[in-house]
Design a protein around this motif. Structure first.
Motif, PDB file in Angstrom:
ATOM      1  N   ALA A  19      14.633 -28.275   8.295  1.00  0.00           N
ATOM      2  CA  ALA A  19      13.949 -29.639   8.873  1.00  0.00           C
ATOM      3  C   ALA A  19      15.198 -30.346   9.485  1.00  0.00           C
ATOM      4  CB  ALA A  19      12.879 -30.224   7.912  1.00  0.00           C
ATOM      5  N   ALA A  20      15.849 -30.568   8.692  1.00  0.00           N
ATOM      6  CA  ALA A  20      17.293 -31.554   9.032  1.00  0.00           C
ATOM      7  C   ALA A  20      17.863 -30.719  10.437  1.00  0.00           C
ATOM      8  CB  ALA A  20      18.133 -31.670   7.942  1.00  0.00           C
ATOM      9  N   ALA A  21      18.070 -29.251  10.287  1.00  0.00           N
ATOM     10  CA  ALA A  21      18.697 -28.796  11.227  1.00  0.00           C
ATOM     11  C   ALA A  21      17.809 -28.705  12.574  1.00  0.00           C
ATOM     12  CB  ALA A  21      19.098 -27.342  10.908  1.00  0.00           C
ATOM     13  N   ARG A  22      16.753 -28.817  12.395  1.00  0.00           N
ATOM     14  CA  ARG A  22      15.734 -28.911  13.597  1.00  0.00           C
ATOM     15  C   ARG A  22      15.788 -30.268  14.150  1.00  0.00           C
ATOM     16  NH1 ARG A  22      12.120 -25.412  10.755  1.00  0.00           N
ATOM     17  NH2 ARG A  22      10.967 -27.130   9.827  1.00  0.00           N
ATOM     18  N   LEU A  23      15.820 -31.078  13.349  1.00  0.00           N
ATOM     19  CA  LEU A  23      15.937 -32.560  13.846  1.00  0.00           C
ATOM     20  C   LEU A  23      17.293 -32.952  14.691  1.00  0.00           C
ATOM     21  CD1 LEU A  23      14.670 -35.582  13.688  1.00  0.00           C
ATOM     22  CD2 LEU A  23      16.083 -35.991  11.581  1.00  0.00           C
ATOM     23  N   GLY A  24      18.369 -32.275  14.103  1.00  0.00           N
ATOM     24  CA  GLY A  24      19.678 -32.260  14.825  1.00  0.00           C
ATOM     25  C   GLY A  24      19.436 -31.596  16.230  1.00  0.00           C
ATOM     26  N   GLU A  25      18.974 -30.386  16.212  1.00  0.00           N
ATOM     27  CA  GLU A  25      18.559 -29.835  17.445  1.00  0.00           C
ATOM     28  C   GLU A  25      17.603 -30.569  18.560  1.00  0.00           C
ATOM     29  OE1 GLU A  25      17.001 -26.062  16.730  1.00  0.00           O
ATOM     30  OE2 GLU A  25      18.825 -25.166  15.922  1.00  0.00           O
ATOM     31  N   ALA A  26      16.564 -31.390  18.016  1.00  0.00           N
ATOM     32  CA  ALA A  26      15.761 -32.297  18.633  1.00  0.00           C
ATOM     33  C   ALA A  26      16.367 -33.329  19.077  1.00  0.00           C
ATOM     34  CB  ALA A  26      14.513 -32.723  17.817  1.00  0.00           C
ATOM     35  N   ALA A  27      17.370 -33.999  18.207  1.00  0.00           N
ATOM     36  CA  ALA A  27      18.225 -35.258  18.627  1.00  0.00           C
ATOM     37  C   ALA A  27      19.166 -34.675  19.867  1.00  0.00           C
ATOM     38  CB  ALA A  27      19.029 -35.543  17.589  1.00  0.00           C
ATOM     39  N   ALA A  28      19.645 -33.526  19.917  1.00  0.00           N
ATOM     40  CA  ALA A  28      20.679 -33.199  21.007  1.00  0.00           C
ATOM     41  C   ALA A  28      19.873 -32.737  22.406  1.00  0.00           C
ATOM     42  CB  ALA A  28      21.324 -31.694  20.478  1.00  0.00           C
ATOM     43  N   ARG A  29      18.670 -32.335  22.015  1.00  0.00           N
ATOM     44  CA  ARG A  29      17.733 -32.086  23.178  1.00  0.00           C
ATOM     45  C   ARG A  29      17.254 -33.281  23.956  1.00  0.00           C
ATOM     46  NH1 ARG A  29      15.075 -28.737  21.021  1.00  0.00           N
ATOM     47  NH2 ARG A  29      13.146 -30.005  20.282  1.00  0.00           N
ATOM     48  N   ALA A  30      16.853 -34.225  22.803  1.00  0.00           N
ATOM     49  CA  ALA A  30      16.637 -35.626  23.494  1.00  0.00           C
ATOM     50  C   ALA A  30      17.533 -36.346  24.267  1.00  0.00           C
ATOM     51  CB  ALA A  30      15.881 -36.483  22.259  1.00  0.00           C
ATOM     52  N   GLY A  31      18.885 -36.099  23.757  1.00  0.00           N
ATOM     53  CA  GLY A  31      19.718 -36.848  24.298  1.00  0.00           C
ATOM     54  C   GLY A  31      20.146 -36.308  25.792  1.00  0.00           C
ATOM     55  N   GLY A  32      20.095 -34.972  25.999  1.00  0.00           N
ATOM     56  CA  GLY A  32      20.150 -34.456  27.139  1.00  0.00           C
ATOM     57  C   GLY A  32      19.179 -34.692  28.170  1.00  0.00           C
ATOM     58  N   GLU A  33      17.847 -34.831  27.748  1.00  0.00           N
ATOM     59  CA  GLU A  33      16.627 -35.063  28.649  1.00  0.00           C
ATOM     60  C   GLU A  33      16.733 -36.600  28.830  1.00  0.00           C
ATOM     61  OE1 GLU A  33      13.097 -33.578  27.713  1.00  0.00           O
ATOM     62  OE2 GLU A  33      13.710 -31.555  27.153  1.00  0.00           O
ATOM     63  N   THR A  34      17.128 -37.440  28.044  1.00  0.00           N
ATOM     64  CA  THR A  34      17.179 -38.735  28.177  1.00  0.00           C
ATOM     65  C   THR A  34      18.170 -39.044  29.493  1.00  0.00           C
ATOM     66  OG1 THR A  34      16.261 -39.256  25.969  1.00  0.00           O
ATOM     67  CG2 THR A  34      17.383 -41.041  27.210  1.00  0.00           C
ATOM     68  N   THR A  35      19.396 -38.607  29.077  1.00  0.00           N
ATOM     69  CA  THR A  35      20.190 -38.618  30.151  1.00  0.00           C
ATOM     70  C   THR A  35      19.850 -38.269  31.715  1.00  0.00           C
ATOM     71  OG1 THR A  35      22.080 -38.436  28.513  1.00  0.00           O
ATOM     72  CG2 THR A  35      22.622 -38.171  30.777  1.00  0.00           C
ATOM     73  N   GLU A  36      19.175 -37.269  31.748  1.00  0.00           N
ATOM     74  CA  GLU A  36      18.680 -36.813  33.090  1.00  0.00           C
ATOM     75  C   GLU A  36      17.770 -37.664  33.368  1.00  0.00           C
ATOM     76  OE1 GLU A  36      17.149 -33.030  32.640  1.00  0.00           O
ATOM     77  OE2 GLU A  36      19.013 -31.986  32.091  1.00  0.00           O
ATOM     78  N   ILE A  37      16.480 -38.190  32.543  1.00  0.00           N
ATOM     79  CA  ILE A  37      16.019 -39.418  33.174  1.00  0.00           C
ATOM     80  C   ILE A  37      16.408 -40.613  33.573  1.00  0.00           C
ATOM     81  CG2 ILE A  37      13.905 -40.929  32.205  1.00  0.00           C
ATOM     82  CD1 ILE A  37      13.205 -38.401  30.419  1.00  0.00           C
ATOM     83  N   ALA A  38      17.548 -41.006  32.829  1.00  0.00           N
ATOM     84  CA  ALA A  38      18.321 -42.158  33.299  1.00  0.00           C
ATOM     85  C   ALA A  38      18.854 -41.956  34.750  1.00  0.00           C
ATOM     86  CB  ALA A  38      19.360 -42.632  32.246  1.00  0.00           C
ATOM     87  N   ALA A  39      19.622 -40.747  34.779  1.00  0.00           N
ATOM     88  CA  ALA A  39      20.234 -40.663  36.107  1.00  0.00           C
ATOM     89  C   ALA A  39      18.956 -40.608  37.269  1.00  0.00           C
ATOM     90  CB  ALA A  39      20.791 -39.210  36.149  1.00  0.00           C
ATOM     91  N   ALA A  40      17.759 -40.195  36.918  1.00  0.00           N
ATOM     92  CA  ALA A  40      16.903 -39.919  37.960  1.00  0.00           C
ATOM     93  C   ALA A  40      16.212 -41.573  38.210  1.00  0.00           C
ATOM     94  CB  ALA A  40      15.495 -39.281  37.434  1.00  0.00           C
ATOM     95  N   PHE A  41      16.401 -42.329  37.283  1.00  0.00           N
ATOM     96  CA  PHE A  41      16.096 -43.889  37.680  1.00  0.00           C
ATOM     97  C   PHE A  41      17.247 -44.236  38.463  1.00  0.00           C
ATOM     98  CE2 PHE A  41      12.433 -43.421  34.585  1.00  0.00           C
ATOM     99  CZ  PHE A  41      11.703 -44.432  34.961  1.00  0.00           C
ATOM    100  N   ARG A  42      18.040 -44.189  38.053  1.00  0.00           N
ATOM    101  CA  ARG A  42      19.260 -44.668  39.108  1.00  0.00           C
ATOM    102  C   ARG A  42      19.311 -44.165  40.495  1.00  0.00           C
ATOM    103  NH1 ARG A  42      23.435 -47.554  36.902  1.00  0.00           N
ATOM    104  NH2 ARG A  42      23.496 -47.870  34.543  1.00  0.00           N
ATOM    105  N   GLN A  43      18.812 -42.626  40.450  1.00  0.00           N
ATOM    106  CA  GLN A  43      18.766 -42.062  41.750  1.00  0.00           C
ATOM    107  C   GLN A  43      17.536 -43.016  42.564  1.00  0.00           C
ATOM    108  OE1 GLN A  43      20.388 -39.781  43.418  1.00  0.00           O
ATOM    109  NE2 GLN A  43      18.920 -39.405  45.135  1.00  0.00           N
ATOM    110  N   ILE A  44      16.499 -43.190  41.761  1.00  0.00           N
ATOM    111  CA  ILE A  44      15.223 -44.093  42.511  1.00  0.00           C
ATOM    112  C   ILE A  44      15.828 -45.372  42.978  1.00  0.00           C
ATOM    113  CG2 ILE A  44      13.157 -45.043  42.335  1.00  0.00           C
ATOM    114  CD1 ILE A  44      12.469 -42.764  40.244  1.00  0.00           C
ATOM    115  N   ALA A  45      16.826 -46.017  42.288  1.00  0.00           N
ATOM    116  CA  ALA A  45      17.306 -47.281  42.591  1.00  0.00           C
ATOM    117  C   ALA A  45      18.111 -47.117  43.845  1.00  0.00           C
ATOM    118  CB  ALA A  45      18.034 -47.904  41.353  1.00  0.00           C
TER     119      ALA A  45
END
Length: 764
Positions: A622-648
Motif C-alpha cells: 500500500a505504501a508503494a501504491r501511495l508513492g505511485e499515486a503521489a507521483a501521478r498526482a504530481g504530474g497531473e497537477t502540474t499539467e492542470i496548473a499549466a492549463a490554467f496559466r494557458q487560459i490566463a
C-alpha cells in the motif's frame, strides 16, 4: 819337421761381360719403349679429354645456352684439366728416373720364366768385380747367362699392355676425327661454337623453333607485387609447330614447371601461348621451352606499386557562404557545399612517371559516356607526365628513387552534383597502382530555412482585439536574410438572415510583420512572445471572419536556383466575440476542475488503503501504491496548473484578462497547485520510495498518513477556489445572457419601427 802349406784356391769364374752388356742393352730398349708408351698414352688422354669437352660444351650450349660467364668457366676448366694432364701424365712421368732394377722387376712380373734371374743379375753384377765381396760368382754367372738367354723371348706388347694403349689411341683418334669432321663438314656448327665458346658471343644458336616473349625488354619485366601476371609467348617454326610450351619459374622454393595453354589458332605470326602467374609476391627467374626453342635469362621483378601516401582537400565555398578556403578531411565520401570548388593534392608513395586525376561522373550524377554510346569516358581533371625524365638505367633509377615522391594537383568545381574522382599513378618503372584510388564528392545542396514555431497561448479562436505571439526558432545552414509574420483575413460571406455588419466583403486583406535580424546573416533566430507578435486589428478582421497566420524565412543562397524560402503551415483562427471566447475558456475550466476532482478522489482512496492494510506485506504494498499515486498526482497537477496559466495567457492575448481574473486563475489556482507539487506531494513521493511502511501502527505509516493528509488538505483548498470561480462564472454567464436578450429585444424593436415607417411611407 817340414810343414807344407796347401796351394791357394783358384778364384770362381765371374759372370761374362757379354751377358751383362746384353742385359743392359735390353733394359735400355725397355726404357725407350716405356717413354714412347708414356707419350702415346698422355697424348691420347689429352686428345680424348679435349674432344669430350668439345662435345659436352657443344651439347650443353645448344641445350641450355648458358651465359658467357658460364662458358668462360668451361674454357677455364678445360685449360686447367689439360694442364693437369700434361703435368702429371706426361711431364711428371717423363721426369721420373727409370733405373735398371725397376725395369728388371717390371719384366719379371710380366714374364714369369725369368724367375728372379734378371733382377739378380742386374743387382749383383757390379759386386762381382770386387774380390773382397763374398759372392758365389759361379752361381751369379749361371744366373746372368740364364737371364741373357731369356731376353730374346720378351713380348713387348705384353710388357706395355699394347691393347689398352691401342684402344686408348683409337678412341682418341676417333674422337678427334669426329670433332674435325664436324668442324670441317658443318660450318654452321663450327661458326656458332667458335662464336659462343671462343669469342663468348651472346647470339643464340639457330633453331627450328623460335620463341618470342611479350613485355620483357632486355629480359626484365617489372610488375606490381601481389598482382596476377600474364605471360604471352609466340612460337614460330620452320616445320611443325611445337605442341607443348613450358614455362619454368624459380623463386625461393626452387624451380617450378607449368604448361602454357594456346591462345587462339596458328597465324602467320606463329602460335600464341599464354599462362597467368597468380599473385606474384617475389622476384622470379623465367625460362621458356618449346620444341628445340629456348628462352633464358628472363627475370620477373615484383615491385611495390605506387600508393596514395597523402591526400589534401581544400574547399572554397561560394561567395554567399563566405569564410574563404578551408581544409577538408580526406575520406571516401566528402561532403561539400553545392557550388564550391575543391583543390586536391595527391602525394604518391614513390616517384612517378605519370599520373592522372579523372572525373568519372558528369553534371546530373550520371556516368560519362562516349559520343557513340560506348563505355564511360572520364574527364581529365589534372595530368602529370614525367616520362621524359624517367630514368633509363638501373643507376639512374636508384638515384631517382631517392627523390621526392610524385605529386598531382587538380581543381574540381563548381561542384553542383555528386562527382566520383579517380586518381591513377604510374611510377618510374611503369607500375600502375593496382587498387583504384577513388572518392566521391557529395554536393550538399543549400537547404531552405528550418522553422520550428508555434503560437503562444492562442487556441483556435481569437477576438478582434487579440495579439497573436509566435515563439520558436528559425535556422538556416548558411544564413538568414529575411523573416516575416504574415496575417491574412478571410472574410465570411454574409448569411441571408444575418444582420448587416461593417466587415468588408471581398478579397482577404493581409499584413506582413517583418522580423528584426541581427547584423550579418545569422544562422539562427529565436522568437519570443514580446518580439514576434501581430495584432488581428492590422487586417481589419470582424466577428465571423477567419485569419490565417504564416511565418516566412529566406536565406542568402547565391546559386543559380536563387534564395531558398520556407513557409510554415498556416494557423487558421476563427474571429469570435469576447463573450464567445470567454465561454469557451470557461468550459475548459470546468473540464479541468472535474479532472482535478477525479485526481483528488483517486488519491484519497489510495491513502485510505494504507490504513486498512494491517499485515506487513500489505502495508508495504500500500505504501508503494501511495508513492505511485503521489507521483501521478504530481504530474497531473502540474499539467492542470499549466492549463490554467494557458487560459490566463489566452485571455491576456485577447485583451480580456482583468486583475480579478488574473488573481483567481494565477494566484489562487495555478501557483498554489505548483507549490503543492513542489512541497508536500514531492515529500510524500520521496518518503514512500526511501522508507516503506513497516506496519499500520508504526511511526513510518503515521508519517506517510500525515504527509498524505497535508496534500489532500491543500488540494481541497484549491478545489474550493475552482468551485468559487465556477460559481462566479455562472453569475457572469447569467448576466451575459440577460444582456444578449436585451440587445435582441432592442434590435427587434428597431426593426419593427423601421418596418412601420416603411409601411406608412408606402401608404402615402
Amino acid at each position: 819337421m817340414i810343414t807344407t802349406s796347401p796351394p791357394p784356391a783358384e778364384p770362381a769364374a765371374a759372370p761374362r761381360s757379354a751377358d751383362i752388356a746384353r742385359l743392359r742393352r735390353f733394359l735400355a730398349r725397355v726404357r725407350r719403349r716405356a717413354r714412347r708408351w708414356i707419350w702415346f698414352e698422355a697424348v691420347s688422354q689429352i686428345l680424348l679429354v679435349a674432344a669430350g669437352w668439345f662435345w659436352l660444351t657443344l651439347l650443353l650450349d645448344w641445350l641450355i645456352e648458358p651465359p658467357a660467364g658460364v662458358r668462360m668457366l668451361a674454357v677455364g676448366g678445360l685449360a686447367v684439366g689439360l694442364a693437369v694432364l700434361v703435368t702429371r701424365q706426361l711431364v711428371g712421368r717423363l721426369q721420373t728416373r727409370l733405373g735398371d732394377e725397376p725395369l728388371a722387376l717390371l719384366v719379371e712380373r710380366t714374364h714369369p720364366r725369368f724367375g728372379d734371374s734378371l733382377s739378380t743379375a742386374i743387382e749383383l753384377a757390379p759386386r762381382a768385380s770386387t774380390p773382397s765381396v763374398p759372392l758365389d760368382r759361379a752361381l751369379l754367372a749361371r744366373t746372368t747367362a740364364l737371364a741373357a738367354a731369356s731376353v730374346g723371348g720378351v713380348d713387348f706388347g705384353r710388357l706395355f699392355r699394347r691393347r689398352r694403349l691401342l684402344r686408348l689411341s683409337a678412341a682418341a683418334g676417333l674422337a678427334v676425327g669426329t670433332v674435325l669432321a664436324v668442324l670441317v663438314l658443318v660450318p654452321v656448327v663450327r661458326e656458332n661454337w667458335l662464336r659462343r665458346m671462343v669469342f663468348w658471343s651472346e647470339e643464340a644458336w639457330p633453331r627450328r623453333v623460335s620463341l618470342a616473349i611479350d613485355g620483357f625488354p632486355g629480359g626484365v619485366r617489372r610488375v606490381a607485387r601481389g598482382s596476377d601476371v600474364e605471360i604471352l609467348v609466340t612460337a614460330q617454326s620452320t616445320g611443325e609447330p611445337p605442341g607443348v610450351v613450358e614455362l619454368r619459374t624459380r623463386g625461393q622454393g626452387g624451380w617450378t614447371t607449368r604448361r602454357m595453354g594456346t591462345r587462339g589458332g596458328e597465324t602467320a605470326a606463329g602460335q600464341r601461348f599464354g599462362l597467368t602467374l597468380p599473385t606474384v609476391t617475389e622476384d622470379l627467374r623465367l625460362e621458356v621451352r618449346g620444341g628445340d626453342g629456348r628462352l633464358r635469362g628472363l627475370r620477373l621483378e615484383a615491385i611495390e606499386p605506387p600508393q596514395l601516401a597523402e591526400l589534401k582537400l581544400t574547399v572554397t565555398p561560394p561567395d554567399y557562404i563566405g569564410g574563404g578556403s578551408r581544409p577538408l578531411p580526406a575520406t571516401r565520401l566528402v561532403e561539400v557545399p553545392a557550388g564550391a570548388t575543391v583543390a586536391l593534392t595527391a602525394t604518391a608513395s614513390k616517384p612517378l612517371a605519370a599520373a592522372e586525376m579523372l572525373e568519372l561522373t558528369r553534371p546530373g550524377g550520371t556516368a560519362l559516356e562516349s559520343p557513340a554510346g560506348g563505355p564511360p569516358q572520364p574527364r581529365i581533371i589534372a595530368r602529370l607526365d614525367a616520362s621524359a625524365a624517367a630514368p633509363q638505367t638501373a643507376e639512374q633509377r636508384g638515384r631517382k628513387a631517392t627523390a621526392e615522391p610524385g605529386r598531382l594537383t587538380g581543381v574540381v568545381g563548381p561542384v553542383e552534383t555528386d562527382l566520383m574522382v579517380e586518381i591513377r599513378f604510374t611510377d618510374i618503372d611503369g607500375i600502375d597502382n593496382q587498387l583504384p584510388i577513388r572518392f566521391q564528392l557529395l554536393a550538399k545542396p543549400d537547404e531552405p530555412p528550418r522553422l520550428a514555431l508555434g503560437l503562444d497561448r492562442i487556441s483556435t479562436a481569437v477576438t478582434t482585439a487579440a495579439v497573436i505571439p509566435v515563439v520558436g526558432s528559425i535556422e538556416d545552414d548558411h544564413g538568414l536574410t529575411a523573416a516575416a509574420v504574415v496575417l491574412r483575413r478571410i472574410t465570411a460571406e454574409p448569411a441571408a438572415a444575418a444582420p448587416p455588419t461593417d466587415s468588408p466583403v471581398g478579397r482577404p486583406a493581409s499584413h506582413t510583420e517583418s522580423l528584426d535580424l541581427p547584423a550579418g546573416q545569422p544562422t539562427r533566430l529565436d522568437l519570443r512572445a514580446d518580439t514576434a507578435a501581430v495584432a488581428v486589428a492590422t487586417v481589419g478582421a470582424a466577428v465571423g471572419d477567419r485569419v490565417e497566420l504564416t511565418v516566412t524565412a529566406r536565406d542568402g543562397c547565391g546559386l543559380d536556383t536563387g534564395p531558398q524560402q520556407s513557409v510554415t503551415e498556416p494557423w487558421s483562427l476563427q474571429v469570435v466575440t469576447p463573450e464567445a471566447l470567454q465561454a469557451m475558456l470557461e468550459a475548459r475550466e470546468v473540464i479541468l476542475r472535474r479532472r482535478f476532482e477525479s485526481l483528488l478522489a483517486d488519491f484519497q482512496q489510495t491513502r485510505d488503503r494504507l490504513i486498512s492494510d494491517s499485515e506487513r506485506e500489505a502495508a508495504t504494498l500500500a505504501a508503494a501504491r501511495l508513492g505511485e499515486a503521489a507521483a501521478r498526482a504530481g504530474g497531473e497537477t502540474t499539467e492542470i496548473a499549466a492549463a490554467f496559466r494557458q487560459i490566463a495567457g489566452e485571455l491576456a492575448n485577447n485583451s480580456l484578462l482583468t486583475a480579478e481574473l488574473e488573481g483567481r486563475l494565477i494566484d489562487q489556482i495555478a501557483t498554489p497547485l505548483e507549490q503543492i507539487v513542489a512541497g508536500p506531494v514531492d515529500r510524500l513521493a520521496v518518503a514512500c520510495r526511501s522508507n516503506p511502511a513497516a506496519g499500520p501502527a508504526s511511526a513510518d505509516t503515521a508519517r506517510l498518513l500525515a504527509l498524505a493528509d497535508e496534500c489532500l488538505s491543500q488540494m481541497r483548498t484549491v478545489l474550493d477556489k475552482m468551485i468559487e470561480l465556477e460559481t462566479f462564472n455562472e453569475v457572469v454567464d447569467s448576466l451575459r445572457r440577460l444582456i444578449e436578450q436585451q440587445e435582441s429585444i432592442r434590435r427587434e424593436t428597431d426593426r419593427q419601427r423601421k418596418q412601420r415607417a416603411r409601411d406608412a411611407l408606402k401608404g402615402l
